[in-house]
Motif scaffolding. Structure first.
Motif, mmCIF file in Angstrom:
data_model
loop_
_atom_site.group_PDB
_atom_site.id
_atom_site.type_symbol
_atom_site.label_atom_id
_atom_site.label_comp_id
_atom_site.label_asym_id
_atom_site.label_seq_id
_atom_site.Cartn_x
_atom_site.Cartn_y
_atom_site.Cartn_z
ATOM 1 N N LEU A 56 0.828 -1.205 0.000
ATOM 2 C CA LEU A 56 0.000 0.000 0.000
ATOM 3 C C LEU A 56 0.857 1.247 0.000
ATOM 4 N N GLU A 57 1.912 1.239 0.805
ATOM 5 C CA GLU A 57 2.816 2.387 0.844
ATOM 6 C C GLU A 57 3.489 2.600 -0.511
ATOM 7 N N SER A 58 3.933 1.540 -1.136
ATOM 8 C CA SER A 58 4.578 1.655 -2.453
ATOM 9 C C SER A 58 3.627 2.237 -3.488
ATOM 10 N N ALA A 59 2.363 1.787 -3.461
ATOM 11 C CA ALA A 59 1.372 2.313 -4.400
ATOM 12 C C ALA A 59 1.124 3.799 -4.147
ATOM 13 N N ALA A 60 1.066 4.187 -2.881
ATOM 14 C CA ALA A 60 0.844 5.591 -2.538
ATOM 15 C C ALA A 60 2.021 6.448 -2.982
ATOM 16 N N ARG A 61 3.233 5.987 -2.720
ATOM 17 C CA ARG A 61 4.420 6.761 -3.096
ATOM 18 C C ARG A 61 4.553 6.887 -4.608
ATOM 19 N N PRO A 65 3.325 10.937 -4.227
ATOM 20 C CA PRO A 65 4.404 11.073 -3.237
ATOM 21 C C PRO A 65 4.244 12.284 -2.326
ATOM 22 N N ARG A 66 3.592 13.343 -2.812
ATOM 23 C CA ARG A 66 3.439 14.545 -1.991
ATOM 24 C C ARG A 66 2.578 14.282 -0.765
ATOM 25 N N TYR A 67 1.570 13.443 -0.901
ATOM 26 C CA TYR A 67 0.691 13.176 0.239
ATOM 27 C C TYR A 67 1.347 12.207 1.230
ATOM 28 N N VAL A 68 2.208 11.329 0.724
ATOM 29 C CA VAL A 68 2.998 10.505 1.639
ATOM 30 C C VAL A 68 3.951 11.398 2.418
ATOM 31 N N PRO A 148 -0.919 25.783 0.832
ATOM 32 C CA PRO A 148 0.300 25.123 0.345
ATOM 33 C C PRO A 148 1.138 26.045 -0.528
ATOM 34 N N ASP A 149 2.440 25.792 -0.552
ATOM 35 C CA ASP A 149 3.319 26.532 -1.469
ATOM 36 C C ASP A 149 2.912 26.263 -2.913
ATOM 37 N N ASP A 150 2.539 25.026 -3.190
ATOM 38 C CA ASP A 150 2.109 24.629 -4.528
ATOM 39 C C ASP A 150 0.665 24.148 -4.471
ATOM 40 N N GLY A 151 -0.161 24.652 -5.375
ATOM 41 C CA GLY A 151 -1.537 24.182 -5.439
ATOM 42 C C GLY A 151 -2.510 25.110 -4.750
ATOM 43 N N LEU A 152 -3.730 24.646 -4.640
ATOM 44 C CA LEU A 152 -4.837 25.439 -4.126
ATOM 45 C C LEU A 152 -4.873 25.454 -2.600
ATOM 46 N N ASN A 153 -5.394 26.532 -2.034
ATOM 47 C CA ASN A 153 -5.705 26.511 -0.614
ATOM 48 C C ASN A 153 -6.904 25.590 -0.388
ATOM 49 N N TRP A 154 -6.998 25.031 0.800
ATOM 50 C CA TRP A 154 -8.111 24.147 1.108
ATOM 51 C C TRP A 154 -8.408 24.180 2.600
ATOM 52 N N SER A 155 -9.627 23.768 2.941
ATOM 53 C CA SER A 155 -10.059 23.686 4.333
ATOM 54 C C SER A 155 -10.779 22.361 4.522
ATOM 55 N N SER A 156 -10.585 21.741 5.704
ATOM 56 C CA SER A 156 -11.175 20.425 5.911
ATOM 57 C C SER A 156 -11.248 20.091 7.397
ATOM 58 N N PHE A 157 -12.244 19.297 7.762
ATOM 59 C CA PHE A 157 -12.335 18.675 9.073
ATOM 60 C C PHE A 157 -11.327 17.534 9.104
ATOM 61 N N ILE A 195 -5.508 8.615 0.717
ATOM 62 C CA ILE A 195 -4.690 9.331 -0.272
ATOM 63 C C ILE A 195 -5.582 9.860 -1.395
ATOM 64 N N ILE A 196 -6.516 9.045 -1.837
ATOM 65 C CA ILE A 196 -7.443 9.463 -2.893
ATOM 66 C C ILE A 196 -8.249 10.682 -2.443
ATOM 67 N N CYS A 197 -8.776 10.631 -1.225
ATOM 68 C CA CYS A 197 -9.561 11.769 -0.708
ATOM 69 C C CYS A 197 -8.716 13.027 -0.613
ATOM 70 N N ARG A 198 -7.486 12.876 -0.170
ATOM 71 C CA ARG A 198 -6.591 14.034 -0.082
ATOM 72 C C ARG A 198 -6.307 14.610 -1.470
#
Length: 353
Positions: A56-61, A65-68, A148-157, A195-198
């Motif tokens: 699972l970790e290998s698939a995520a990376r 990789p940014r979310y890992v 984030p430095d890169d990408g959109l701002n976001w807000s979440s519970f 990871i998908i949700c993120r």
């Protein structure tokens, strides 16, 4: 019982820096709440160090990789080892051992209730959501505003030490996401669902988000409610590991935490009595006009109950917070209720970029 105060956390910088800030903010919750649960200890005892978790970790990376890297930051901020935090972020991708208690099995099968309400008669489209979780997490969750430095701002519970995105939130593209747990039995090695949700929190719009959910290499899945401010478009997506079904929404509808689309009629899944009751009750309330007083007219129902607090439900959980998102062409206006008696605990506006 004292209800969730929902602290507000601000994070900025690169992925690791954001993760560190989130780890620090939820360190006590992870240490004192999560790590003491039977669920966490059962998963750790069964899967920590396993080839399956490494896969699972290998698939995520390989895919994100940014979310890992964000999880690595959470681990540092929470003063925990990476493997423990990564395992927690794979809780829905791993099967519980058979010996765990019925209560823990029920908690693992639990979920939330969401509403999608199209714009009508001068009212904006609305995405609304009760986030339900184990009672141990009441008071341990936070609201995150990230730049984030890169990408959109976001807000979440956010749950303790868990990647944001799998609850309810929105981003600077005007994309809103709320998520309901499903307990389908088609788990496989692939990209973990957290990871998908993120990744969807970084999506540039509805089409981008749906494309992410159509990936065929997902380890497990959720039900996703998506709203796009600029167009007012609402989409309901059931995405277990073995498929993805997308419904454009043009009339108000609800979704609890089990698969209801025809495409997955034959897919083996666990449906709790609470989930079935909440789905039926929400459908009835919508038909009876409960939405005339707002989404709270459904989400705060106490008959099923849809809103749950310290009750003897079959899945032994509580509503931790309620999120309401109104979609305008140039912005998303949001509010978070801690309880029906503690409304607008937090609120804000996200401008569409």
């Amino acid at each position: 019982m004292q209800r969730n105060s929902i602290p507000r956390v601000r994070a900025h910088g690169d992925a690791f820096s954001i993760g560190v800030a989130l780890g620090r903010a939820t360190a006590a919750g992870f240490r004192e709440r999560v790590m003491r649960t039977e669920e966490y200890n059962a998963l750790s005892g069964r899967w920590c160090g396993s080839d399956y978790l490494k896969a699972l970790e290998s698939a995520a990376r390989a895919s994100y990789p940014r979310y890992v890297r964000e999880i690595e930051g959470i681990a540092v901020g929470a003063e925990q080892d990476f493997d423990s935090v990564f395992l927690w972020n794979c809780r829905g991708d791993l099967r519980l051992p058979e010996h765990v208690s019925p209560t823990t099995k029920a908690i693992a099968a639990t979920g939330c209730t969401s509403l999608l309400v199209p714009a009508q008669q001068g009212r904006p489209a609305v995405v609304a959501h009760n986030d339900d979780g184990a009672a141990e997490f009441n008071g341990a969750c936070v609201w995150v505003d990230a730049e984030p430095d890169d990408g959109l701002n976001w807000s979440s519970f956010m749950y303790p030490a868990m990647l944001p995105g799998h609850t309810f939130g929105a981003n600077g593209a005007g994309l809103v996401q709320t998520v309901n747990n499903i307990s389908s039995h088609d788990l496989k090695v692939g990209v973990p669902r957290q990871i998908i949700c993120r990744a969807i929190l970084d999506a540039k719009g509805m089409d981008d988000a749906v494309e992410i959910l159509r990936r065929k290499d997902r380890a497990s899945g959720y039900h996703h409610n998506l709203g796009e401010a600029a167009t007012g478009r609402l989409v309901s997506v059931e995405a277990p590991a073995s498929g993805c079904a997308v419904r454009e929404v043009d009339t108000a509808r609800a979704h609890a935490n089990h698969l209801i689309f025809e495409e997955f009629r034959s897919l083996d899944q666990k449906i709790t009595l609470s989930s079935r009751n909440r789905q039926q009750t929400a459908d009835r309330l919508i038909a009876e006009g409960a939405l005339d007083v707002g989404s709270e007219g459904v989400l705060f129902d106490e008959t099923a109950p849809i809103y749950r607090v310290d009750r003897d439900c079959d899945d032994k959980i509580e509503t931790l917070a309620t999120g309401i998102f109104e979609l305008f062409e140039d912005r998303v206006e949001w509010q978070v209720h801690a309880t029906p008696k503690e409304r607008k605990t937090l609120c804000g506006t996200i401008a569409v970029r």
